[in-house]
Design an enzyme around this catalytic site. Structure first.
Site, mmCIF file in Angstrom:
data_model
loop_
_atom_site.group_PDB
_atom_site.id
_atom_site.type_symbol
_atom_site.label_atom_id
_atom_site.label_comp_id
_atom_site.label_asym_id
_atom_site.label_seq_id
_atom_site.Cartn_x
_atom_site.Cartn_y
_atom_site.Cartn_z
ATOM 1 N N ASN A 234 33.837 56.413 38.335
ATOM 2 C CA ASN A 234 34.749 57.206 39.158
ATOM 3 C C ASN A 234 36.104 57.351 38.469
ATOM 4 O OD1 ASN A 234 34.024 57.161 42.610
ATOM 5 N ND2 ASN A 234 32.622 56.397 41.067
ATOM 6 N N SER B 242 35.325 44.271 40.070
ATOM 7 C CA SER B 242 34.668 45.396 39.406
ATOM 8 C C SER B 242 35.100 45.636 37.965
ATOM 9 C CB SER B 242 34.915 46.679 40.213
ATOM 10 O OG SER B 242 36.292 47.010 40.215
ATOM 11 N N TYR C 12 29.401 41.610 35.435
ATOM 12 C CA TYR C 12 29.733 42.450 36.589
ATOM 13 C C TYR C 12 28.503 43.203 37.070
ATOM 14 C CZ TYR C 12 30.855 46.874 38.818
ATOM 15 O OH TYR C 12 30.835 47.963 39.646
ATOM 16 N N ASP D 17 40.428 44.073 53.604
ATOM 17 C CA ASP D 17 40.729 43.899 52.181
ATOM 18 C C ASP D 17 41.512 42.610 51.987
ATOM 19 O OD1 ASP D 17 40.726 46.142 49.675
ATOM 20 O OD2 ASP D 17 42.013 44.389 49.415
ATOM 21 N N ALA D 18 41.202 41.914 50.896
ATOM 22 C CA ALA D 18 41.882 40.649 50.591
ATOM 23 C C ALA D 18 43.188 40.877 49.852
ATOM 24 C CB ALA D 18 40.962 39.756 49.767
ATOM 25 N N LEU D 19 43.470 42.132 49.458
ATOM 26 C CA LEU D 19 44.713 42.496 48.755
ATOM 27 C C LEU D 19 44.923 41.635 47.510
ATOM 28 C CD1 LEU D 19 47.137 43.107 51.774
ATOM 29 C CD2 LEU D 19 45.781 44.791 50.483
ATOM 30 N N VAL E 186 39.594 51.906 21.946
ATOM 31 C CA VAL E 186 38.234 52.436 21.950
ATOM 32 C C VAL E 186 37.288 51.368 21.396
ATOM 33 C CG1 VAL E 186 36.689 54.214 21.053
ATOM 34 C CG2 VAL E 186 39.044 54.799 21.654
ATOM 35 N N LYS F 1 41.565 50.635 34.243
ATOM 36 C CA LYS F 1 40.408 51.497 34.031
ATOM 37 C C LYS F 1 40.690 52.528 32.935
ATOM 38 C CE LYS F 1 37.747 49.669 37.218
ATOM 39 N NZ LYS F 1 36.445 49.060 36.924
ATOM 40 N N THR G 239 26.617 50.663 41.711
ATOM 41 C CA THR G 239 27.004 51.327 40.472
ATOM 42 C C THR G 239 25.781 51.624 39.625
ATOM 43 O OG1 THR G 239 28.139 50.964 38.343
ATOM 44 C CG2 THR G 239 27.420 49.014 39.528
ATOM 45 N N ASP G 240 25.874 52.678 38.805
ATOM 46 C CA ASP G 240 24.763 52.964 37.901
ATOM 47 C C ASP G 240 24.647 51.930 36.789
ATOM 48 O OD1 ASP G 240 26.974 53.661 36.382
ATOM 49 O OD2 ASP G 240 26.218 55.623 35.781
ATOM 50 N N GLU G 241 25.649 51.065 36.655
ATOM 51 C CA GLU G 241 25.582 50.034 35.618
ATOM 52 C C GLU G 241 24.470 49.021 35.866
ATOM 53 O OE1 GLU G 241 28.920 48.360 33.681
ATOM 54 O OE2 GLU G 241 30.322 49.781 34.567
ATOM 55 N N LYS H 34 26.294 42.992 40.691
ATOM 56 C CA LYS H 34 26.037 44.147 41.555
ATOM 57 C C LYS H 34 24.535 44.352 41.739
ATOM 58 C CE LYS H 34 28.579 46.630 43.164
ATOM 59 N NZ LYS H 34 29.246 46.588 44.501
#
Length: 236
Positions: free
Chosen positions: A176, A82, A146, A32-34, A202, A185, A122-124, A150
């Site tokens: 998720n 993401s 994004y 991980d690049a943190l 919203v 998120k 991802t489902d996107e 992907k």
């Protein structure tokens, strides 16, 4: 198995590392690049486990990637930019990490003695749907930078399977939620705003619908694909 988990200090990746250490006998190398999305704190409880090794680094560091892949049996690739809103503000880091980072891993996997390469997607990548559900055979129709990166990474991974015999499998989950999720998120953002008595942000008229999966359920599904999935397939 000895498994390289990229992006393993991020939200889903860290939950997957916890899953492997707590439920299997596998050895795990976390890369991980943190950046803002990853933290060593997400690995509390497993960071110093004898079957776990942490490496701070970038998936675009080809020399490092080649060294790590040469010493593992499988790769589970979570590392990605993401956050949709950030991709709209500027797509360059998404293209660089999500597409070129995936390419560096796939290049290192050519000729390496790995059994599985799981591209976590991802489902996107499918875009929007009015009703019903997507299937793995549906066309990809991403609607934001994004999702486009992907989708590009998925197609690149699939091409390395057909061209170079890299043992690629692809997973595509819905949104998720759960422990260790970044406060940008939706669900943690709503909770933080509600606690502070602030308005809930919203988009549109609030009629949009999202499909949700608890992160540990997704981790169990990814682990199932890793062990029992058919190479070359995508799994929603």
């Amino acid at each position: 198995m000895r498994i390289l988990v990229t992006g393993g200090a991020g939200f889903i990746g860290s939950n997957f590392v916890h899953h492997l250490i707590e439920n299997t006998t596998d050895s795990v190398v976390t890369l991980d690049a943190l950046t803002y999305a990853g933290s060593r704190e997400n690995l509390d409880g497993v960071l110093d486990h004898p079957r776990h090794e942490f490496v701070e680094g970038d998936v675009r560091d080809r020399e490092l990637i080649e060294e790590l892949i040469a010493d593992v049996d499988a790769v589970v690739h979570f590392a990605a930019e993401s956050h949709v809103d950030r991709s709209i503000d500027g797509a360059e880091p998404f293209v660089s990490t999500n597409v070129q980072g995936t390419q560096s891993l796939l290049d290192a996997a050519i000729g390496a003695d790995i059994e599985r390469f799981v591209q976590v997607s991802t489902d996107e990548v499918y875009g929007e749907i009015e009703d019903g559900e997507f299937s793995e055979s549906d066309a990809l129709d991403p609607r934001n930078p994004y999702a486009a990166t992907k989708a590009g990474a998925d197609l690149l991974a699939r091409s390395y399977y057909t061209t170079h015999d890299v043992p690629v499998l692809i997973t595509r989950s819905s949104n998720n939620f759960g422990p260790r999720q970044h406060t940008e998120k939706l669900i943690p953002k709503f909770i933080e705003h509600a606690r502070a008595g602030e308005p809930l942000p919203v988009y549109g008229d609030g009629s949009n619908v999202r499909e949700w999966i608890y992160v540990t359920d997704n981790c169990r599904a990814i682990d199932t694909v890793l062990r029992d999935g058919t190479v070359g397939e995508a799994y929603n």
